[in-house]
Design a protein around this motif. Structure first.
Motif, mmCIF file in Angstrom:
data_model
loop_
_atom_site.group_PDB
_atom_site.id
_atom_site.type_symbol
_atom_site.label_atom_id
_atom_site.label_comp_id
_atom_site.label_asym_id
_atom_site.label_seq_id
_atom_site.Cartn_x
_atom_site.Cartn_y
_atom_site.Cartn_z
ATOM 1 N N ARG A 38 54.876 141.842 -7.715
ATOM 2 C CA ARG A 38 54.678 141.871 -9.251
ATOM 3 C C ARG A 38 54.759 143.416 -9.346
ATOM 4 O O ARG A 38 54.401 144.215 -8.622
ATOM 5 N N VAL A 48 52.358 140.513 -3.529
ATOM 6 C CA VAL A 48 51.130 139.795 -3.998
ATOM 7 C C VAL A 48 50.825 138.837 -2.802
ATOM 8 O O VAL A 48 49.826 138.620 -2.185
ATOM 9 N N SER A 62 43.587 142.114 -3.620
ATOM 10 C CA SER A 62 43.165 141.721 -4.974
ATOM 11 C C SER A 62 43.479 140.280 -5.519
ATOM 12 O O SER A 62 42.951 139.821 -6.555
ATOM 13 N N VAL A 63 44.161 139.418 -4.708
ATOM 14 C CA VAL A 63 44.296 138.211 -4.988
ATOM 15 C C VAL A 63 43.910 136.925 -4.158
ATOM 16 O O VAL A 63 43.689 135.924 -4.337
ATOM 17 N N MET A 82 48.218 130.312 -9.082
ATOM 18 C CA MET A 82 47.235 131.513 -9.775
ATOM 19 C C MET A 82 46.234 130.983 -10.479
ATOM 20 O O MET A 82 46.417 130.257 -11.526
ATOM 21 N N LEU A 85 42.699 133.802 -13.120
ATOM 22 C CA LEU A 85 43.424 134.954 -13.664
ATOM 23 C C LEU A 85 42.621 136.127 -14.313
ATOM 24 O O LEU A 85 41.720 135.640 -15.099
ATOM 25 N N ASP A 89 45.984 140.867 -13.754
ATOM 26 C CA ASP A 89 47.208 140.316 -13.296
ATOM 27 C C ASP A 89 48.345 140.233 -14.093
ATOM 28 O O ASP A 89 49.420 139.897 -13.451
ATOM 29 N N TYR A 93 56.420 138.976 -12.383
ATOM 30 C CA TYR A 93 56.363 138.531 -10.901
ATOM 31 C C TYR A 93 57.684 138.253 -10.536
ATOM 32 O O TYR A 93 58.657 137.514 -11.096
#
Length: 115
Positions: A38, A48, A62-63, A82, A85, A89, A93
């Motif tokens: 992303r 990601v 972070s995800v 996802m 969110l 974010d 992407y």
């Protein structure tokens, strides 16, 4: 060559969910690792999530715990689910793979998370 086409982006409120798809023009049985990257405005493109042909996955810190990457080798499609969110974010992407020692990117799909 490999063409990659993403879909599924859009506008969602914080706490919501989206599922991105990336369909390849070549059989997934010939492709090893596939990735989601992303890029937010003013930021570098960042990795990601990744998934190998053996379905081993890797996520950015972070995800982790919010995003899930998967692949369907019959449909030649990779997904990014996802959840939870956050406004941070928000980004374009991209799906990515390396095939025959060349890098291939999709055109990108915009994800916008409102607070």
């Amino acid at each position: 060559q490999v063409q990659l086409v993403e879909s599924g982006g859009g506008l969602v409120q914080a706490g919501g969910s989206l599922r991105l798809s990336c369909t390849a023009s070549r059989s997934f049985f010939t492709i090893n690792t596939m990735d989601w990257y992303r890029q937010a405005p003013g930021h570098q493109r960042e990795l990601v999530a990744s998934i190998t042909s053996g379905r081993r996955t890797n996520y950015a810190d972070s995800v982790t715990g919010r995003f899930t990457v998967s692949r369907d080798n019959v449909k030649n499609t990779m997904y990014l689910q996802m959840d939870s969110l956050k406004p941070e974010d928000t980004a374009v992407y991209y799906c990515h793979t390396v095939w025959n020692r060349s890098d291939y990117w999709g055109q990108g799909t915009q994800v916008t998370v409102s607070s």
